[in-house]
Design an enzyme around this catalytic site. Structure first.
Site, PDB file in Angstrom:
ATOM      1  N   HIS A 108      19.177  -3.305 -50.416  1.00 17.37           N
ATOM      2  CA  HIS A 108      20.497  -3.881 -50.130  1.00 17.37           C
ATOM      3  C   HIS A 108      21.475  -2.835 -49.632  1.00 17.37           C
ATOM      4  CE1 HIS A 108      19.602  -7.557 -52.848  1.00 17.37           C
ATOM      5  NE2 HIS A 108      19.055  -7.670 -51.657  1.00 17.37           N
ATOM      6  N   THR A 175      17.644  -6.904 -63.799  1.00 15.82           N
ATOM      7  CA  THR A 175      18.077  -7.823 -62.746  1.00 15.82           C
ATOM      8  C   THR A 175      18.075  -9.258 -63.263  1.00 15.82           C
ATOM      9  OG1 THR A 175      17.710  -8.588 -60.474  1.00 15.82           O
ATOM     10  CG2 THR A 175      15.737  -8.014 -61.760  1.00 15.82           C
TER      11      THR A 175
HETATM   12  C1  BV8 Z   1      18.625 -13.087 -46.919  1.00 19.50           C
HETATM   13  C2  BV8 Z   1      24.672  -5.659 -51.832  1.00 19.50           C
HETATM   14  C3  BV8 Z   1      17.579 -13.895 -44.955  1.00 19.50           C
HETATM   15  C4  BV8 Z   1      26.118  -5.944 -51.773  1.00 19.50           C
HETATM   16  C5  BV8 Z   1      23.749  -7.759 -52.573  1.00 19.50           C
HETATM   17  C6  BV8 Z   1      19.408 -20.580 -51.815  1.00 19.50           C
HETATM   18  C7  BV8 Z   1      18.182 -20.302 -52.388  1.00 19.50           C
HETATM   19  C8  BV8 Z   1      17.550 -19.083 -52.193  1.00 19.50           C
HETATM   20  C9  BV8 Z   1      18.166 -18.104 -51.437  1.00 19.50           C
HETATM   21  C10 BV8 Z   1      19.386 -18.385 -50.895  1.00 19.50           C
HETATM   22  C11 BV8 Z   1      20.015 -19.601 -51.064  1.00 19.50           C
HETATM   23  N1  BV8 Z   1      21.194 -19.555 -50.414  1.00 19.50           N
HETATM   24  C12 BV8 Z   1      21.345 -18.346 -49.823  1.00 19.50           C
HETATM   25  C13 BV8 Z   1      20.240 -17.642 -50.096  1.00 19.50           C
HETATM   26  C14 BV8 Z   1      19.941 -16.301 -49.672  1.00 19.50           C
HETATM   27  C15 BV8 Z   1      20.774 -15.302 -50.445  1.00 19.50           C
HETATM   28  C16 BV8 Z   1      20.729 -15.546 -51.934  1.00 19.50           C
HETATM   29  O1  BV8 Z   1      19.758 -15.229 -52.594  1.00 19.50           O
HETATM   30  N2  BV8 Z   1      21.833 -16.122 -52.460  1.00 19.50           N
HETATM   31  C17 BV8 Z   1      21.899 -16.375 -53.886  1.00 19.50           C
HETATM   32  C18 BV8 Z   1      23.350 -16.240 -54.349  1.00 19.50           C
HETATM   33  C19 BV8 Z   1      21.359 -17.785 -54.144  1.00 19.50           C
HETATM   34  N3  BV8 Z   1      20.185 -14.017 -50.153  1.00 19.50           N
HETATM   35  C20 BV8 Z   1      20.597 -13.340 -49.070  1.00 19.50           C
HETATM   36  O2  BV8 Z   1      21.495 -13.693 -48.349  1.00 19.50           O
HETATM   37  C21 BV8 Z   1      19.810 -12.090 -48.757  1.00 19.50           C
HETATM   38  N4  BV8 Z   1      19.407 -12.120 -47.383  1.00 19.50           N
HETATM   39  O3  BV8 Z   1      18.233 -14.021 -47.578  1.00 19.50           O
HETATM   40  O4  BV8 Z   1      18.347 -12.904 -45.564  1.00 19.50           O
HETATM   41  C22 BV8 Z   1      16.145 -13.710 -45.223  1.00 19.50           C
HETATM   42  C23 BV8 Z   1      15.300 -14.723 -44.864  1.00 19.50           C
HETATM   43  C24 BV8 Z   1      13.960 -14.595 -45.109  1.00 19.50           C
HETATM   44  C25 BV8 Z   1      13.445 -13.451 -45.709  1.00 19.50           C
HETATM   45  C26 BV8 Z   1      14.290 -12.466 -46.063  1.00 19.50           C
HETATM   46  C27 BV8 Z   1      15.644 -12.573 -45.826  1.00 19.50           C
HETATM   47  C28 BV8 Z   1      20.664 -10.857 -48.922  1.00 19.50           C
HETATM   48  C29 BV8 Z   1      21.187 -10.786 -50.330  1.00 19.50           C
HETATM   49  C30 BV8 Z   1      21.801  -9.409 -50.544  1.00 19.50           C
HETATM   50  C31 BV8 Z   1      23.247  -9.549 -50.987  1.00 19.50           C
HETATM   51  N5  BV8 Z   1      23.741  -8.220 -51.349  1.00 19.50           N
HETATM   52  N6  BV8 Z   1      24.093  -6.497 -52.854  1.00 19.50           N
HETATM   53  C32 BV8 Z   1      26.841  -5.369 -52.949  1.00 19.50           C
HETATM   54  O5  BV8 Z   1      26.206  -4.818 -53.861  1.00 19.50           O
HETATM   55  O6  BV8 Z   1      28.069  -5.474 -52.932  1.00 19.50           O
HETATM   56  S1  BV8 Z   1      23.283  -8.764 -53.827  1.00 19.50           S
HETATM   57  C33 BV8 Z   1      23.772  -8.058 -55.280  1.00 19.50           C
HETATM   58  O7  BV8 Z   1      23.743  -9.082 -56.232  1.00 19.50           O
HETATM   59  C34 BV8 Z   1      22.792  -7.029 -55.802  1.00 19.50           C
HETATM   60  O8  BV8 Z   1      22.294  -6.216 -54.792  1.00 19.50           O
HETATM   61  C35 BV8 Z   1      21.770  -7.841 -56.490  1.00 19.50           C
HETATM   62  O9  BV8 Z   1      20.767  -8.249 -55.604  1.00 19.50           O
HETATM   63  C36 BV8 Z   1      22.588  -9.028 -56.901  1.00 19.50           C
HETATM   64  C37 BV8 Z   1      23.019  -8.827 -58.320  1.00 19.50           C
HETATM   65  O10 BV8 Z   1      21.914  -9.025 -59.035  1.00 19.50           O
HETATM   66  P1  BV8 Z   1      21.518  -7.988 -60.167  1.00 19.50           P
HETATM   67  O11 BV8 Z   1      21.329  -6.640 -59.593  1.00 19.50           O
HETATM   68  O12 BV8 Z   1      20.388  -8.648 -60.809  1.00 19.50           O
HETATM   69  O13 BV8 Z   1      22.774  -7.878 -61.131  1.00 19.50           O
HETATM   70  P2  BV8 Z   1      23.341  -9.021 -62.089  1.00 19.50           P
HETATM   71  O14 BV8 Z   1      24.685  -8.603 -62.525  1.00 19.50           O
HETATM   72  O15 BV8 Z   1      23.162 -10.361 -61.434  1.00 19.50           O
HETATM   73  O16 BV8 Z   1      22.343  -8.994 -63.344  1.00 19.50           O
HETATM   74  C38 BV8 Z   1      22.322  -7.855 -64.168  1.00 19.50           C
HETATM   75  C39 BV8 Z   1      21.148  -8.033 -65.095  1.00 19.50           C
HETATM   76  O17 BV8 Z   1      21.041  -6.852 -65.887  1.00 19.50           O
HETATM   77  C40 BV8 Z   1      21.328  -9.193 -66.055  1.00 19.50           C
HETATM   78  O18 BV8 Z   1      20.119  -9.907 -66.159  1.00 19.50           O
HETATM   79  C41 BV8 Z   1      21.670  -8.511 -67.390  1.00 19.50           C
HETATM   80  O19 BV8 Z   1      21.140  -9.229 -68.499  1.00 19.50           O
HETATM   81  C42 BV8 Z   1      20.971  -7.199 -67.242  1.00 19.50           C
HETATM   82  N7  BV8 Z   1      21.604  -6.099 -67.974  1.00 19.50           N
HETATM   83  C43 BV8 Z   1      22.920  -5.899 -68.207  1.00 19.50           C
HETATM   84  N8  BV8 Z   1      23.078  -4.755 -68.905  1.00 19.50           N
HETATM   85  C44 BV8 Z   1      21.842  -4.235 -69.108  1.00 19.50           C
HETATM   86  C45 BV8 Z   1      20.900  -5.079 -68.512  1.00 19.50           C
HETATM   87  N9  BV8 Z   1      19.582  -4.850 -68.547  1.00 19.50           N
HETATM   88  C46 BV8 Z   1      19.178  -3.729 -69.190  1.00 19.50           C
HETATM   89  N10 BV8 Z   1      20.029  -2.865 -69.779  1.00 19.50           N
HETATM   90  C47 BV8 Z   1      21.350  -3.080 -69.771  1.00 19.50           C
HETATM   91  N11 BV8 Z   1      22.192  -2.211 -70.380  1.00 19.50           N
END
Ligand code: BV8
Length: 227
Positions: A108, A175
């Site tokens: 990303h 994640t």
């Molecule tokens: C794409 C950079 C086309 C920016 C990021 C409907 C269904 C399926 C997919 C989609 C849909 N509608 C749209 C889509 C596609 C979309 C998507 O998935 N949307 C979601 C919202 C449904 N995806 C995209 O657009 C991607 N591109 O699809 O292109 C394509 C087509 C075909 C093939 C390939 C590609 C691009 C997505 C990238 C967006 N950019 N980041 C920035 O950082 O500002 S996303 C960003 O959010 C992160 O990079 C990461 O991916 C996501 C956050 O997730 P996590 O890292 O998991 O963090 P989160 O806070 O959610 O969770 C933290 C976890 O840690 C928790 O579980 C927690 O319990 C745990 N935790 C907390 N503390 C601890 C811990 N674990 C251990 N120890 C601790 N102490």
């Protein structure tokens, strides 16, 4: 750790104990913004200054953070198994690298890089992008964060897919499994015969897909798993 090919996917949770807030634990807010509202090309089109400041703030926050024992453990694992480990991170911080990991794919993007809308090159960020600094390559003041926004194609999916389809072990660390295509990697690895493990603070959207799940803070469960 017996000789096997390992792919580790990391998310914001691995950096949480380094003081870098995650997206969904703070209710998905960062400095009052929802990532989904700011991390999009449309948001950048509509209000570039807000988006630039959003990433400048995060870059400053990451500069103050330090790698935690989870990052250190993965760097130790790489020193032990070398090319048999690939870390694929969704994070845009450089904590894996600062812990010593070298084989890291930033699917990303990377807070410390900018991409120039003028010449298309990826360049190091030398100043806050909200100040509209000139591109070091072409001089144009058209730099954007080199970060993959929603709707944009993640980096290195070919490299990642090749690693997923040939690995023996797939681990997801910190994640929520909310974002694709990263959330689907566990299925790709499992279909190719890999054993899968989730190391996370709590159950995620993809927990049911793993062979093994260990819940706890990354700084505890990751060194335990590695060592
Ligand atoms: C794409 C950079 C086309 C920016 C990021 C409907 C269904 C399926 C997919 C989609 C849909 N509608 C749209 C889509 C596609 C979309 C998507 O998935 N949307 C979601 C919202 C449904 N995806 C995209 O657009 C991607 N591109 O699809 O292109 C394509 C087509 C075909 C093939 C390939 C590609 C691009 C997505 C990238 C967006 N950019 N980041 C920035 O950082 O500002 S996303 C960003 O959010 C992160 O990079 C990461 O991916 C996501 C956050 O997730 P996590 O890292 O998991 O963090 P989160 O806070 O959610 O969770 C933290 C976890 O840690 C928790 O579980 C927690 O319990 C745990 N935790 C907390 N503390 C601890 C811990 N674990 C251990 N120890 C601790 N102490």
């Amino acid at each position: 750790m017996v000789a096997m090919r390992i792919v580790v996917l990391t998310g914001a949770g691995i950096s949480a104990e380094s003081g870098v807030p995650t997206f969904r634990d703070a209710g998905g807010l960062w400095e009052g913004h929802r990532v989904e509202d700011v991390a999009t090309p449309e948001a950048f089109e509509r209000d570039p200054d807000t988006v630039q400041r959003f990433y400048d703030l995060r870059r400053h926050a990451v500069a103050l953070a330090v790698p935690n024992p989870a990052h250190d453990a993965l760097a130790r694992l790489e020193r032990e198994v070398g090319d048999d480990l690939l870390v694929v991170t969704q994070n845009i911080d450089d904590l894996h690298e600062r812990a010593g990991s070298e084989r890291v794919v930033h699917m990303h993007g990377d807070l410390l890089l900018a991409s120039c809308l003028g010449c298309g090159r990826r360049v190091p960020v030398m100043a806050d992008l909200a100040e509209r600094p000139p591109c070091p390559e072409c001089g144009r003041r058209m730099l954007r964060p080199d970060v993959v926004w929603f709707g944009e194609m993640p980096y290195d999916l070919d490299v990642i897919d090749d690693a997923l389809t040939t690995c023996d072990l797939f681990a997801a660390i910190g994640t929520s499994g909310a974002v694709y295509p990263a959330a689907g990697f566990v299925m790709t690895a499992a279909e190719a015969g890999a054993t899968t493990i989730e190391l996370n603070l709590a159950a995620s959207e993809i927990t049911p897909l793993f062979d093994e799940v260990r819940h706890g803070p990354a700084s505890l469960v990751v060194p335990e798993w590695v060592d």
